[in-house]
Scaffold this motif. Structure first.
Motif, PDB file in Angstrom:
ATOM      1  N   PRO A 297      42.228  40.242 -18.406  1.00  0.00           N
ATOM      2  CA  PRO A 297      41.824  39.053 -17.546  1.00  0.00           C
ATOM      3  C   PRO A 297      42.854  39.006 -16.602  1.00  0.00           C
ATOM      4  O   PRO A 297      44.343  39.173 -16.576  1.00  0.00           O
ATOM      5  N   THR A 298      42.520  38.338 -15.451  1.00  0.00           N
ATOM      6  CA  THR A 298      43.160  38.049 -14.375  1.00  0.00           C
ATOM      7  C   THR A 298      44.120  36.834 -14.678  1.00  0.00           C
ATOM      8  O   THR A 298      43.939  35.957 -15.400  1.00  0.00           O
ATOM      9  N   PRO A 299      45.518  37.158 -14.511  1.00  0.00           N
ATOM     10  CA  PRO A 299      46.588  36.026 -14.750  1.00  0.00           C
ATOM     11  C   PRO A 299      46.238  34.653 -14.007  1.00  0.00           C
ATOM     12  O   PRO A 299      45.655  34.584 -12.917  1.00  0.00           O
ATOM     13  N   PRO A 300      46.417  33.370 -14.693  1.00  0.00           N
ATOM     14  CA  PRO A 300      46.267  32.379 -14.090  1.00  0.00           C
ATOM     15  C   PRO A 300      46.941  32.245 -12.767  1.00  0.00           C
ATOM     16  O   PRO A 300      48.130  32.603 -12.821  1.00  0.00           O
ATOM     17  N   LYS A 301      46.490  31.323 -11.858  1.00  0.00           N
ATOM     18  CA  LYS A 301      46.905  31.144 -10.749  1.00  0.00           C
ATOM     19  C   LYS A 301      48.185  30.148 -10.752  1.00  0.00           C
ATOM     20  O   LYS A 301      48.115  29.212 -11.729  1.00  0.00           O
ATOM     21  N   LYS A 302      49.514  30.510 -10.387  1.00  0.00           N
ATOM     22  CA  LYS A 302      50.633  29.887 -10.401  1.00  0.00           C
ATOM     23  C   LYS A 302      50.522  28.488  -9.635  1.00  0.00           C
ATOM     24  O   LYS A 302      50.054  28.742  -8.197  1.00  0.00           O
ATOM     25  N   THR A 303      50.875  27.637  -9.938  1.00  0.00           N
ATOM     26  CA  THR A 303      50.660  26.340  -9.123  1.00  0.00           C
ATOM     27  C   THR A 303      52.302  25.800  -8.548  1.00  0.00           C
ATOM     28  O   THR A 303      53.023  26.047  -9.185  1.00  0.00           O
ATOM     29  N   ASN A 304      52.347  25.263  -7.636  1.00  0.00           N
ATOM     30  CA  ASN A 304      53.394  24.845  -7.002  1.00  0.00           C
ATOM     31  C   ASN A 304      53.910  23.425  -7.118  1.00  0.00           C
ATOM     32  O   ASN A 304      54.324  22.691  -6.441  1.00  0.00           O
ATOM     33  N   VAL A 305      53.289  22.742  -8.069  1.00  0.00           N
ATOM     34  CA  VAL A 305      53.207  21.392  -8.486  1.00  0.00           C
ATOM     35  C   VAL A 305      54.793  20.766  -8.476  1.00  0.00           C
ATOM     36  O   VAL A 305      55.184  19.638  -7.751  1.00  0.00           O
ATOM     37  N   ALA A 306      55.641  21.488  -9.060  1.00  0.00           N
ATOM     38  CA  ALA A 306      57.132  21.284  -9.187  1.00  0.00           C
ATOM     39  C   ALA A 306      57.809  21.259  -7.921  1.00  0.00           C
ATOM     40  O   ALA A 306      58.567  20.345  -7.357  1.00  0.00           O
ATOM     41  N   LEU A 307      57.439  22.249  -6.925  1.00  0.00           N
ATOM     42  CA  LEU A 307      58.178  22.582  -5.630  1.00  0.00           C
ATOM     43  C   LEU A 307      57.449  21.032  -4.841  1.00  0.00           C
ATOM     44  O   LEU A 307      58.246  20.720  -4.163  1.00  0.00           O
ATOM     45  N   ILE A 308      56.254  20.878  -4.771  1.00  0.00           N
ATOM     46  CA  ILE A 308      55.626  19.785  -3.843  1.00  0.00           C
ATOM     47  C   ILE A 308      56.262  18.573  -4.672  1.00  0.00           C
ATOM     48  O   ILE A 308      56.507  17.822  -3.591  1.00  0.00           O
ATOM     49  N   LEU A 309      56.559  18.167  -5.719  1.00  0.00           N
ATOM     50  CA  LEU A 309      57.260  16.968  -6.219  1.00  0.00           C
ATOM     51  C   LEU A 309      58.362  16.940  -5.616  1.00  0.00           C
ATOM     52  O   LEU A 309      59.046  15.760  -5.232  1.00  0.00           O
ATOM     53  N   VAL A 310      59.239  18.260  -5.766  1.00  0.00           N
ATOM     54  CA  VAL A 310      60.619  18.151  -5.092  1.00  0.00           C
ATOM     55  C   VAL A 310      60.890  17.770  -3.611  1.00  0.00           C
ATOM     56  O   VAL A 310      61.548  17.058  -3.366  1.00  0.00           O
ATOM     57  N   ILE A 311      59.802  18.464  -2.893  1.00  0.00           N
ATOM     58  CA  ILE A 311      59.729  18.082  -1.606  1.00  0.00           C
ATOM     59  C   ILE A 311      59.286  16.703  -1.272  1.00  0.00           C
ATOM     60  O   ILE A 311      59.985  16.092  -0.187  1.00  0.00           O
ATOM     61  N   ILE A 312      58.495  16.166  -1.963  1.00  0.00           N
ATOM     62  CA  ILE A 312      57.909  14.795  -1.570  1.00  0.00           C
ATOM     63  C   ILE A 312      59.140  13.889  -2.046  1.00  0.00           C
ATOM     64  O   ILE A 312      59.357  13.142  -1.172  1.00  0.00           O
ATOM     65  N   GLY A 313      59.711  14.224  -3.112  1.00  0.00           N
ATOM     66  CA  GLY A 313      60.903  13.534  -3.306  1.00  0.00           C
ATOM     67  C   GLY A 313      62.111  13.483  -2.425  1.00  0.00           C
ATOM     68  O   GLY A 313      62.450  12.309  -1.984  1.00  0.00           O
ATOM     69  N   ALA A 314      62.213  14.622  -1.940  1.00  0.00           N
ATOM     70  CA  ALA A 314      63.300  14.720  -0.761  1.00  0.00           C
ATOM     71  C   ALA A 314      62.799  13.857   0.517  1.00  0.00           C
ATOM     72  O   ALA A 314      63.827  13.341   0.982  1.00  0.00           O
ATOM     73  N   VAL A 315      61.676  13.949   1.003  1.00  0.00           N
ATOM     74  CA  VAL A 315      61.168  13.537   2.071  1.00  0.00           C
ATOM     75  C   VAL A 315      61.213  11.881   1.824  1.00  0.00           C
ATOM     76  O   VAL A 315      61.935  11.183   2.774  1.00  0.00           O
ATOM     77  N   LEU A 316      61.067  11.559   0.614  1.00  0.00           N
ATOM     78  CA  LEU A 316      60.938  10.081   0.422  1.00  0.00           C
ATOM     79  C   LEU A 316      62.448   9.566   0.373  1.00  0.00           C
ATOM     80  O   LEU A 316      62.797   8.482   1.166  1.00  0.00           O
ATOM     81  N   LEU A 317      63.347  10.335  -0.237  1.00  0.00           N
ATOM     82  CA  LEU A 317      64.812   9.932   0.075  1.00  0.00           C
ATOM     83  C   LEU A 317      65.265   9.853   1.509  1.00  0.00           C
ATOM     84  O   LEU A 317      66.001   9.250   1.865  1.00  0.00           O
ATOM     85  N   LEU A 318      64.969  10.782   2.258  1.00  0.00           N
ATOM     86  CA  LEU A 318      65.351  11.009   3.700  1.00  0.00           C
ATOM     87  C   LEU A 318      64.700   9.761   4.401  1.00  0.00           C
ATOM     88  O   LEU A 318      65.668   9.072   5.007  1.00  0.00           O
ATOM     89  N   VAL A 319      63.407   9.418   4.104  1.00  0.00           N
ATOM     90  CA  VAL A 319      62.845   8.235   4.759  1.00  0.00           C
ATOM     91  C   VAL A 319      63.577   6.988   4.500  1.00  0.00           C
ATOM     92  O   VAL A 319      64.075   6.191   5.224  1.00  0.00           O
TER      93      VAL A 319
END
Length: 183
Positions: A26-48
């Protein structure tokens, strides 16, 4: 038995993959970047938030500086210690109303580091104090209440009028000051 190849359109039936191959994995499940997206959003919020905080602090400091500059340009109440040097003088602070001005919204006077203010004062107003010569002076501010007419304010030293001013109309302010009692 050998397989004989027949005409080109004649092929053996397809029964699945050759033996030993099985089904593909079977094809492996797609890897999601949820953790990376949350880290980026958190960093942007901290900067703002940090940028907004820095902006607010900068504006507040500039505002405080602007207020201080405006206050520095404003003629301050002169100060004069009541216990100065030399002979004592009788100082009379007066305010009178005419033409409908019957009440002073505010009466403010300074002598030395002492600032006094009264509100809703009936006119005429008079305050007598004893003061000796010292640095600075004495000032009197009188604001007409909402009545029409004129308010006159004056400073007398030893019975002699040394300063006098008049304001007209509702909320008008008259101001007098003297830098020396030996006028």
């Amino acid at each position: 038995m050998a397989y004989q190849q027949g005409p080109p359109g004649d092929r053996p039936p397809n029964y699945g993959p050759p033996p030993g191959y099985g089904y593909p994995p079977p094809t492996p499940p797609k890897k999601t970047n949820v953790a990376l997206i949350l880290v980026i959003i958190g960093a942007v919020l901290l900067l703002v938030i940090g940028g907004c905080t820095a902006l607010v602090i900068t504006v507040a400091n500039k505002s405080a500086d602007e207020v201080q500059k405006a206050l520095d340009q404003f003629t301050p109440f002169p100060s004069m210690p009541v216990e100065g040097t030399g002979p004592a003088h009788e100082v009379v602070l007066e305010a009178t109303g005419d033409g409908g001005a019957k009440t002073a919204g505010n009466v403010t006077f300074t002598m030395g580091f002492d600032v006094k203010q009264e509100a809703g004062v009936p006119l005429p107003y008079s305050k007598t104090v004893q003061a000796s010569e010292g640095p600075g002076g004495i000032s009197l501010w009188v604001q007409n209440a909402e009545g029409e007419g004129t308010v006159t304010c004056r400073i007398k030293v030893d019975g002699k009028v040394v300063r006098e001013a008049t304001s007209t109309g509702p909320y008008g302010v008259c101001r007098v000051q003297t830098n020396s009692l030996a006028q």
